[in-house]
Design an enzyme around this catalytic site. Structure first.
Site, mmCIF file in Angstrom:
data_model
loop_
_atom_site.group_PDB
_atom_site.id
_atom_site.type_symbol
_atom_site.label_atom_id
_atom_site.label_comp_id
_atom_site.label_asym_id
_atom_site.label_seq_id
_atom_site.Cartn_x
_atom_site.Cartn_y
_atom_site.Cartn_z
ATOM 1 N N THR A 171 0.898 -1.301 -0.118
ATOM 2 C CA THR A 171 -0.042 0.179 0.054
ATOM 3 C C THR A 171 0.947 1.210 -0.019
ATOM 4 O O THR A 171 1.677 1.492 1.153
ATOM 5 C CB THR A 171 -0.958 -0.096 1.304
ATOM 6 N N LYS A 200 -7.950 1.329 -3.333
ATOM 7 C CA LYS A 200 -7.564 0.875 -1.775
ATOM 8 C C LYS A 200 -7.564 2.200 -0.937
ATOM 9 O O LYS A 200 -8.347 1.913 0.289
ATOM 10 C CB LYS A 200 -6.060 0.453 -1.929
ATOM 11 N N LYS A 254 -1.820 4.921 8.823
ATOM 12 C CA LYS A 254 -0.871 4.952 7.556
ATOM 13 C C LYS A 254 -1.740 5.241 6.339
ATOM 14 O O LYS A 254 -1.615 6.073 5.478
ATOM 15 C CB LYS A 254 -0.198 3.546 7.249
HETATM 16 P P1 NAD Z 1 6.137 -5.830 7.099
HETATM 17 O O1 NAD Z 1 6.933 -4.838 7.976
HETATM 18 O O2 NAD Z 1 5.709 -7.282 8.221
HETATM 19 O O3 NAD Z 1 6.834 -6.465 5.837
HETATM 20 C C1 NAD Z 1 7.499 -5.572 5.016
HETATM 21 C C2 NAD Z 1 8.993 -6.262 4.872
HETATM 22 O O4 NAD Z 1 9.639 -5.752 3.931
HETATM 23 C C3 NAD Z 1 9.727 -6.537 6.059
HETATM 24 O O5 NAD Z 1 10.163 -7.794 6.161
HETATM 25 C C4 NAD Z 1 11.037 -5.720 5.793
HETATM 26 O O6 NAD Z 1 12.175 -6.290 6.173
HETATM 27 C C5 NAD Z 1 10.920 -5.701 4.331
HETATM 28 N N1 NAD Z 1 11.816 -4.658 3.622
HETATM 29 C C6 NAD Z 1 12.005 -3.403 4.026
HETATM 30 N N2 NAD Z 1 12.783 -2.801 3.288
HETATM 31 C C7 NAD Z 1 13.164 -3.571 2.349
HETATM 32 C C8 NAD Z 1 13.987 -3.526 1.194
HETATM 33 N N3 NAD Z 1 14.509 -2.572 0.669
HETATM 34 N N4 NAD Z 1 14.487 -4.472 0.381
HETATM 35 C C9 NAD Z 1 13.720 -5.692 0.699
HETATM 36 N N5 NAD Z 1 12.743 -5.871 1.783
HETATM 37 C C10 NAD Z 1 12.502 -4.690 2.562
HETATM 38 O O7 NAD Z 1 4.688 -5.155 6.735
HETATM 39 P P2 NAD Z 1 3.460 -6.081 6.219
HETATM 40 O O8 NAD Z 1 2.515 -5.995 7.163
HETATM 41 O O9 NAD Z 1 3.893 -7.534 5.506
HETATM 42 O O10 NAD Z 1 2.972 -4.930 5.246
HETATM 43 C C11 NAD Z 1 3.460 -4.823 3.688
HETATM 44 C C12 NAD Z 1 2.632 -3.941 3.022
HETATM 45 O O11 NAD Z 1 1.259 -4.490 3.095
HETATM 46 C C13 NAD Z 1 2.413 -2.358 3.507
HETATM 47 O O12 NAD Z 1 2.400 -1.618 2.502
HETATM 48 C C14 NAD Z 1 1.219 -2.560 4.218
HETATM 49 O O13 NAD Z 1 0.607 -1.222 4.352
HETATM 50 C C15 NAD Z 1 0.386 -3.512 3.386
HETATM 51 N N6 NAD Z 1 -0.899 -4.097 3.950
HETATM 52 C C16 NAD Z 1 -0.620 -4.648 5.118
HETATM 53 C C17 NAD Z 1 -1.690 -5.286 5.852
HETATM 54 C C18 NAD Z 1 -1.715 -6.087 7.080
HETATM 55 O O14 NAD Z 1 -2.727 -6.390 7.725
HETATM 56 N N7 NAD Z 1 -0.474 -6.072 7.701
HETATM 57 C C19 NAD Z 1 -3.008 -5.504 5.160
HETATM 58 C C20 NAD Z 1 -3.144 -4.830 3.917
HETATM 59 C C21 NAD Z 1 -1.966 -4.294 3.352
#
Ligand code: NAD
Length: 289
Positions: free
Chosen positions: A87, A162, A237
């Protein structure tokens, strides 16, 4: 297909695992998280992307997406597709799509709804922006990771859908919580309030499917002491992204703005951080008007 998967956190890990379990060859890269079952580890994002038919990113925000895209686009083979499921702000989604197109690649923005449970169960909903042909190529992967993919329009349209959806969610959750708190003060039983509203014109997903009152309605994070679920800081966010989009498109979104301000206060100054976004209900109950 050969898939590069970058960002294997709470959401990315189960999504990548589902693709691998369905028989795709998945090469992953994350700066911190371990590889999920069936995913081969690459040592850089570019290595995960090189030779892939589709590169999927699932990253925290638009700034990180832009940095990762700058690294992987030159490593991708001509005609491959960059599919961002994070997102992020609409401007970043469009900028990445345009850089991909300039390099002879396809691109789709495909943010999801459904949360961690949906990612694990393969029941996410994808909201997709990009060209018809690119959507068609990635659709079989959406079918594995989710139950529905809606092609919303050109680049950025998925992110637009979204943040509009989540702005409605933030506003309706607050309205539902403040109405429960008012009902309490008026001496109305919460179960009766649910029975009426869930079948009347005040119904919404927040009331009917994710009721913020413990012990009322279907099982929800309220029944688990407001352990997320969908954390208040993730709602903040998304409301910030809606605010940013409204600013740049010159749209008037007063309720979205107020929801943003309330979630900001809840997360920054009150006890909202780390709690589900429906924990607005105990917050309103504690306060007097
Ligand atoms: P998270 O923080 O658990 O995962 C993000 C991952 O990206 C981490 O493992 C981090 O180490 C990795 N990362 C960061 N910088 C990086 C880089 N430069 N290269 C490679 N990896 C890198 O977050 P999440 O909950 O998995 O969410 C991911 C996305 O999905 C976000 O944009 C969030 O808004 C969206 N989202 C999350 C949810 C939810 O319920 N968690 C629901 C819908 C959408």
């Amino acid at each position: 297909m050969k898939i590069g998967f970058i960002g294997l956190g709470n959401m990315g890990a189960p999504m990548a695992a589902n693709l691998a379990a369905a028989g795709h060859q998945v090469v992953g890269f994350d700066t911190a998280a371990p590889m999920p079952q069936g995913v081969t580890q690459a040592t850089t994002a570019a290595e995960a992307a090189s030779g892939a038919d589709v590169v999927i990113t699932m990253l925290p925000n638009g700034q990180i997406l832009r940095a990762v895209a700058a690294e992987v686009i030159p490593a991708m083979r001509q005609g491959a597709i960059l599919c961002d499921c994070s997102t992020v702000d609409v401007d970043s989604a469009r900028a990445v799509a345009s850089d991909a197109a300039a390099a002879g690649l396809g691109a789709v923005d495909a943010p999801v709804s459904g949360g961690i449970g949906g990612a694990q169960g393969g029941t996410l909903t994808f909201m997709v922006g990009g060209a018809d042909a690119d959507f068609a190529t990635v659709q079989p992967l959406f079918d594995i990771m989710g139950q529905k993919a809606v092609h919303c329009g050109d680049a950025g349209a998925g992110q637009a859908a979204k943040i509009c959806n989540n702005m409605i969610l933030g506003v309706t959750m607050i309205a539902t919580c403040e109405a429960f708190a008012l009902a309490d003060k008026l001496g109305l039983d919460r179960q009766k309030m649910f029975d009426v509203v869930s079948t009347s014109s005040g119904y919404s997903w927040s009331m009917n499917a994710y009721c913020p009152a413990p012990g009322v309605g279907p099982k929800s994070p309220a029944d688990n002491d407001y352990t997320p679920g969908f954390a208040a800081e993730l709602m903040l966010k998304d409301l910030n992204l809606a605010h940013q989009a409204a600013d740049s498109a010159r749209a008037d979104t007063p309720m979205g703005q107020l929801a943003r301000d309330l979630y900001e206060r809840f997360v920054e100054d009150e006890d909202g951080r780390g709690r589900d976004f429906s924990a607005m209900l105990p917050r309103f109950v504690k306060r007097n008007g």
